[in-house]
Design a protein around this motif. Structure first.
Motif, PDB file in Angstrom:
ATOM      1  N   VAL A  73     -88.954 -56.043  24.489  1.00 13.05           N
ATOM      2  CA  VAL A  73     -89.239 -56.647  25.391  1.00 13.05           C
ATOM      3  C   VAL A  73     -87.672 -57.361  25.653  1.00 13.05           C
ATOM      4  CG1 VAL A  73     -90.862 -57.898  26.523  1.00 13.05           C
ATOM      5  CG2 VAL A  73     -91.753 -55.843  25.187  1.00 13.05           C
ATOM      6  N   ASN A  74     -87.598 -58.501  25.082  1.00 18.95           N
ATOM      7  CA  ASN A  74     -86.298 -59.372  25.790  1.00 18.95           C
ATOM      8  C   ASN A  74     -85.355 -58.757  26.152  1.00 18.95           C
ATOM      9  OD1 ASN A  74     -87.462 -62.158  25.349  1.00 18.95           O
ATOM     10  ND2 ASN A  74     -88.124 -61.741  23.368  1.00 18.95           N
ATOM     11  N   LEU A  75     -85.310 -57.170  24.757  1.00 21.08           N
ATOM     12  CA  LEU A  75     -84.074 -56.877  25.602  1.00 21.08           C
ATOM     13  C   LEU A  75     -83.937 -55.953  27.192  1.00 21.08           C
ATOM     14  CD1 LEU A  75     -82.648 -55.025  22.386  1.00 21.08           C
ATOM     15  CD2 LEU A  75     -81.803 -56.793  23.928  1.00 21.08           C
ATOM     16  N   LEU A  76     -85.425 -56.500  27.656  1.00 16.99           N
ATOM     17  CA  LEU A  76     -85.650 -55.455  28.935  1.00 16.99           C
ATOM     18  C   LEU A  76     -85.667 -56.862  29.988  1.00 16.99           C
ATOM     19  CD1 LEU A  76     -86.927 -53.042  30.445  1.00 16.99           C
ATOM     20  CD2 LEU A  76     -88.878 -53.641  29.668  1.00 16.99           C
ATOM     21  N   THR A 100     -84.737 -66.071  31.792  1.00 14.42           N
ATOM     22  CA  THR A 100     -85.046 -64.779  30.408  1.00 14.42           C
ATOM     23  C   THR A 100     -85.779 -66.726  29.223  1.00 14.42           C
ATOM     24  OG1 THR A 100     -82.559 -64.108  29.787  1.00 14.42           O
ATOM     25  CG2 THR A 100     -84.498 -62.895  30.666  1.00 14.42           C
ATOM     26  N   PRO A 101     -84.126 -67.176  28.776  1.00 15.09           N
ATOM     27  CA  PRO A 101     -84.498 -68.088  27.753  1.00 15.09           C
ATOM     28  C   PRO A 101     -86.262 -68.724  27.969  1.00 15.09           C
ATOM     29  CG  PRO A 101     -82.778 -68.830  28.248  1.00 15.09           C
ATOM     30  CD  PRO A 101     -83.399 -67.710  29.399  1.00 15.09           C
ATOM     31  N   PHE A 102     -86.814 -68.904  28.571  1.00 12.51           N
ATOM     32  CA  PHE A 102     -87.664 -69.323  28.652  1.00 12.51           C
ATOM     33  C   PHE A 102     -89.084 -67.974  28.203  1.00 12.51           C
ATOM     34  CE2 PHE A 102     -85.875 -71.426  32.362  1.00 12.51           C
ATOM     35  CZ  PHE A 102     -85.828 -72.362  31.810  1.00 12.51           C
ATOM     36  N   PRO A 103     -89.356 -67.079  28.465  1.00  8.26           N
ATOM     37  CA  PRO A 103     -90.325 -66.780  27.694  1.00  8.26           C
ATOM     38  C   PRO A 103     -89.992 -65.985  26.165  1.00  8.26           C
ATOM     39  CG  PRO A 103     -88.687 -64.938  29.398  1.00  8.26           C
ATOM     40  CD  PRO A 103     -88.392 -66.744  29.336  1.00  8.26           C
ATOM     41  N   MET A 104     -88.400 -66.377  25.946  1.00  6.93           N
ATOM     42  CA  MET A 104     -87.662 -65.726  24.216  1.00  6.93           C
ATOM     43  C   MET A 104     -88.772 -67.122  23.850  1.00  6.93           C
ATOM     44  SD  MET A 104     -84.004 -64.352  25.155  1.00  6.93           S
ATOM     45  CE  MET A 104     -83.470 -62.779  25.130  1.00  6.93           C
ATOM     46  N   VAL A 105     -88.341 -67.653  23.973  1.00  6.49           N
ATOM     47  CA  VAL A 105     -88.215 -69.299  22.961  1.00  6.49           C
ATOM     48  C   VAL A 105     -89.686 -69.197  22.650  1.00  6.49           C
ATOM     49  CG1 VAL A 105     -88.481 -71.907  23.373  1.00  6.49           C
ATOM     50  CG2 VAL A 105     -86.365 -71.196  23.716  1.00  6.49           C
ATOM     51  N   GLY A 106     -90.843 -69.249  23.819  1.00  7.68           N
ATOM     52  CA  GLY A 106     -92.393 -68.996  24.116  1.00  7.68           C
ATOM     53  C   GLY A 106     -92.563 -67.852  23.340  1.00  7.68           C
ATOM     54  N   TRP A 107     -92.372 -66.470  23.413  1.00 11.22           N
ATOM     55  CA  TRP A 107     -93.089 -65.744  22.308  1.00 11.22           C
ATOM     56  C   TRP A 107     -92.104 -65.713  21.251  1.00 11.22           C
ATOM     57  CZ3 TRP A 107     -92.208 -60.244  23.933  1.00 11.22           C
ATOM     58  CH2 TRP A 107     -93.241 -59.723  23.356  1.00 11.22           C
TER      59      TRP A 107
END
Length: 99
Positions: A33-36, A51-58
């Protein structure tokens, strides 16, 4: 602590293997998902990278999931000790004899 029966060992092994498999699936979805999201963010939606925000949260969620599977639930025995303490407390409160 009492020795486990073969059935209990099998049940516990299946439970732990299922928890580890669940974490591996979670990690695979995180990467995919994060690559997408990275690909989508490069296509448009402004110049600011979001994109860093959802990456860090998840990623924090994935880390906590890993801690619960590999450190608390797996080999440390912390969960088993906590369950045993709670059993002892309930036995004392309700006057049940120890098996």
């Amino acid at each position: 602590m009492q020795p486990l029966t073969p059935e209990e060992i099998d049940r516990l092994a299946r439970k732990r293997a299922g928890a580890k498999l669940g974490w591996y699936i979670h990690a695979a979805f995180y990467v995919a998902v994060n690559l997408l999201l990275l690909a989508v963010s490069d296509v448009g939606f402004g110049t600011r990278r979001w994109t860093p925000f959802p990456m860090v949260g998840w990623g924090i969620g994935l880390l906590l999931h890993g801690v619960s599977v590999f450190l608390i639930g797996g080999n440390s025995g912390l969960r088993e000790r906590m369950v045993e303490r709670e059993r002892e407390k309930l036995r004392r409160q309700h006057g049940s004899p120890r098996p």
